[in-house]
Design a protein around this motif. Sequence first.
Motif, PDB file in Angstrom:
ATOM      1  N   THR A   1       0.827  -1.195   0.000  1.00  0.00           N
ATOM      2  CA  THR A   1       0.000   0.000   0.000  1.00  0.00           C
ATOM      3  C   THR A   1       0.868   1.253   0.000  1.00  0.00           C
ATOM      4  N   LYS A   2       0.218   2.377  -0.158  1.00  0.00           N
ATOM      5  CA  LYS A   2       0.943   3.651  -0.162  1.00  0.00           C
ATOM      6  C   LYS A   2       1.633   3.909   1.178  1.00  0.00           C
ATOM      7  N   SER A   3       1.111   3.313   2.253  1.00  0.00           N
ATOM      8  CA  SER A   3       1.705   3.489   3.573  1.00  0.00           C
ATOM      9  C   SER A   3       2.856   2.520   3.825  1.00  0.00           C
ATOM     10  N   GLY A   4       3.143   1.634   2.856  1.00  0.00           N
ATOM     11  CA  GLY A   4       4.241   0.702   2.993  1.00  0.00           C
ATOM     12  C   GLY A   4       3.889  -0.603   3.667  1.00  0.00           C
ATOM     13  N   LYS A   5       2.593  -0.880   3.812  1.00  0.00           N
ATOM     14  CA  LYS A   5       2.150  -2.108   4.461  1.00  0.00           C
ATOM     15  C   LYS A   5       1.764  -3.150   3.417  1.00  0.00           C
ATOM     16  N   LEU A   6       2.063  -4.412   3.681  1.00  0.00           N
ATOM     17  CA  LEU A   6       1.595  -5.493   2.820  1.00  0.00           C
ATOM     18  C   LEU A   6       0.167  -5.850   3.193  1.00  0.00           C
ATOM     19  N   GLU A   7      -0.701  -5.929   2.184  1.00  0.00           N
ATOM     20  CA  GLU A   7      -2.094  -6.297   2.422  1.00  0.00           C
ATOM     21  C   GLU A   7      -2.591  -7.199   1.304  1.00  0.00           C
ATOM     22  N   ILE A   8      -3.635  -7.955   1.597  1.00  0.00           N
ATOM     23  CA  ILE A   8      -4.314  -8.786   0.596  1.00  0.00           C
ATOM     24  C   ILE A   8      -5.461  -7.966   0.031  1.00  0.00           C
ATOM     25  N   ARG A   9      -5.525  -7.900  -1.283  1.00  0.00           N
ATOM     26  CA  ARG A   9      -6.600  -7.188  -1.954  1.00  0.00           C
ATOM     27  C   ARG A   9      -7.371  -8.162  -2.851  1.00  0.00           C
ATOM     28  N   MET A  10      -8.664  -7.957  -2.966  1.00  0.00           N
ATOM     29  CA  MET A  10      -9.502  -8.729  -3.871  1.00  0.00           C
ATOM     30  C   MET A  10     -10.129  -7.767  -4.874  1.00  0.00           C
ATOM     31  N   THR A  11      -9.940  -8.020  -6.175  1.00  0.00           N
ATOM     32  CA  THR A  11     -10.520  -7.154  -7.192  1.00  0.00           C
ATOM     33  C   THR A  11     -11.456  -7.964  -8.079  1.00  0.00           C
ATOM     34  N   THR A  12     -12.590  -7.393  -8.398  1.00  0.00           N
ATOM     35  CA  THR A  12     -13.584  -8.093  -9.199  1.00  0.00           C
ATOM     36  C   THR A  12     -13.318  -7.910 -10.687  1.00  0.00           C
ATOM     37  N   ASN A  13     -13.679  -8.937 -11.448  1.00  0.00           N
ATOM     38  CA  ASN A  13     -13.595  -8.892 -12.905  1.00  0.00           C
ATOM     39  C   ASN A  13     -12.201  -8.464 -13.370  1.00  0.00           C
ATOM     40  N   ALA A  14     -12.078  -7.299 -14.020  1.00  0.00           N
ATOM     41  CA  ALA A  14     -10.773  -6.871 -14.547  1.00  0.00           C
ATOM     42  C   ALA A  14     -10.050  -5.884 -13.647  1.00  0.00           C
ATOM     43  N   ASP A  15     -10.652  -5.498 -12.547  1.00  0.00           N
ATOM     44  CA  ASP A  15     -10.048  -4.460 -11.717  1.00  0.00           C
ATOM     45  C   ASP A  15      -8.666  -4.893 -11.237  1.00  0.00           C
ATOM     46  N   THR A  16      -7.819  -3.904 -10.985  1.00  0.00           N
ATOM     47  CA  THR A  16      -6.415  -4.172 -10.700  1.00  0.00           C
ATOM     48  C   THR A  16      -5.871  -3.150  -9.703  1.00  0.00           C
ATOM     49  N   PRO A  17      -4.918  -3.533  -8.850  1.00  0.00           N
ATOM     50  CA  PRO A  17      -4.459  -2.619  -7.794  1.00  0.00           C
ATOM     51  C   PRO A  17      -3.878  -1.306  -8.287  1.00  0.00           C
ATOM     52  N   ILE A  18      -3.232  -1.297  -9.457  1.00  0.00           N
ATOM     53  CA  ILE A  18      -2.605  -0.049  -9.895  1.00  0.00           C
ATOM     54  C   ILE A  18      -3.644   1.028 -10.200  1.00  0.00           C
ATOM     55  N   ARG A  19      -4.880   0.614 -10.397  1.00  0.00           N
ATOM     56  CA  ARG A  19      -5.971   1.580 -10.572  1.00  0.00           C
ATOM     57  C   ARG A  19      -6.211   2.342  -9.262  1.00  0.00           C
ATOM     58  N   HIS A  20      -5.817   1.725  -8.154  1.00  0.00           N
ATOM     59  CA  HIS A  20      -6.082   2.283  -6.831  1.00  0.00           C
ATOM     60  C   HIS A  20      -4.798   2.690  -6.107  1.00  0.00           C
ATOM     61  N   ASN A  21      -3.725   2.821  -6.856  1.00  0.00           N
ATOM     62  CA  ASN A  21      -2.442   3.302  -6.328  1.00  0.00           C
ATOM     63  C   ASN A  21      -1.794   2.358  -5.321  1.00  0.00           C
ATOM     64  N   ASP A  22      -2.143   1.072  -5.387  1.00  0.00           N
ATOM     65  CA  ASP A  22      -1.410   0.039  -4.660  1.00  0.00           C
ATOM     66  C   ASP A  22      -0.420  -0.612  -5.626  1.00  0.00           C
ATOM     67  N   THR A  23       0.655  -1.163  -5.091  1.00  0.00           N
ATOM     68  CA  THR A  23       1.664  -1.806  -5.922  1.00  0.00           C
ATOM     69  C   THR A  23       1.537  -3.319  -5.793  1.00  0.00           C
ATOM     70  N   PRO A  24       1.210  -4.021  -6.870  1.00  0.00           N
ATOM     71  CA  PRO A  24       1.043  -5.476  -6.782  1.00  0.00           C
ATOM     72  C   PRO A  24       2.380  -6.195  -6.663  1.00  0.00           C
ATOM     73  N   LEU A  25       2.402  -7.240  -5.839  1.00  0.00           N
ATOM     74  CA  LEU A  25       3.574  -8.094  -5.703  1.00  0.00           C
ATOM     75  C   LEU A  25       3.296  -9.509  -6.194  1.00  0.00           C
ATOM     76  N   LEU A  26       2.042  -9.959  -6.059  1.00  0.00           N
ATOM     77  CA  LEU A  26       1.653 -11.327  -6.405  1.00  0.00           C
ATOM     78  C   LEU A  26       0.178 -11.328  -6.727  1.00  0.00           C
ATOM     79  N   THR A  27      -0.239 -12.170  -7.675  1.00  0.00           N
ATOM     80  CA  THR A  27      -1.672 -12.311  -7.929  1.00  0.00           C
ATOM     81  C   THR A  27      -2.045 -13.751  -8.240  1.00  0.00           C
ATOM     82  N   CYS A  28      -3.288 -14.075  -7.920  1.00  0.00           N
ATOM     83  CA  CYS A  28      -3.877 -15.361  -8.291  1.00  0.00           C
ATOM     84  C   CYS A  28      -5.165 -15.093  -9.051  1.00  0.00           C
TER      85      CYS A  28
END
Length: 226
Positions: free
Chosen positions: A128-155
């Motif tokens: 996250t922008k605060s430097g914390k690792l978190e699990i995010r769930m995005t529906t359909n095509a949504d992606t973390p970079i749309r929300h200013n998070d930096t992805p490290l891994l995805t399933c």
Amino acid sequence: MKHVLMELPYEQSALAPYISAETISYHYDKHHAGYVNKLNALVEGTEFENKPLEHIIKYANNAIFNNAAQVYNHDFYWKGLINNPTTPSAELSERIERDFGSIKAFKEAFLAAAAGFFGSGWIWLVMTKSGKLEIRMTTNADTPIRHNDTPLLTCDVWEHAYYIDYRNVRPDYLANWWKLVNWNFVSDNLARVEADPIAGYNQSCNDISEVCEYVDSMQKNERTPS
């Protein structure tokens, strides 16, 4: 600019028996390639025609966004898999333990989120922008970079990622997907976002010296159990 289908970093049979060549053939050659082709057709003659993928994801909407984001998400998914055992870097392990309590707790939380996710989408480990690792769930095509998070891994938990091999038993797919995670890729993503040139696995010293030889040897040897 024309967007191209990424080249897989392994043969389509390389992830078997956990992910079959048949699954990858449909997933990569049809779904992933389809998003690339559709994106190229949609952006022609628009303000996004000559924009890079991440710009399109951040500023486009509707079908253009959906196809651009699915190209990005699939690129990230394939890069995050490998047919050889890997383990997180010391830096990644430290941050996972800091934010989740342990590697085991992170694994359980990540797979539980993926198993319980309703519908189609993606499960992510992000910084996250605060430097914390978190699990995010995005529906359909949504992606973390749309929300200013930096992805490290995805399933990928769209059914086309696993239905041929596992039918509707998503937890079995997830348990085997975990065995294929490319922790080198995840560790390098963390190193990149933290601008730490020796925290990942792919970065090497740019000089020929005893110090660089030591750094390179430490990168090769530095492994912690997952």
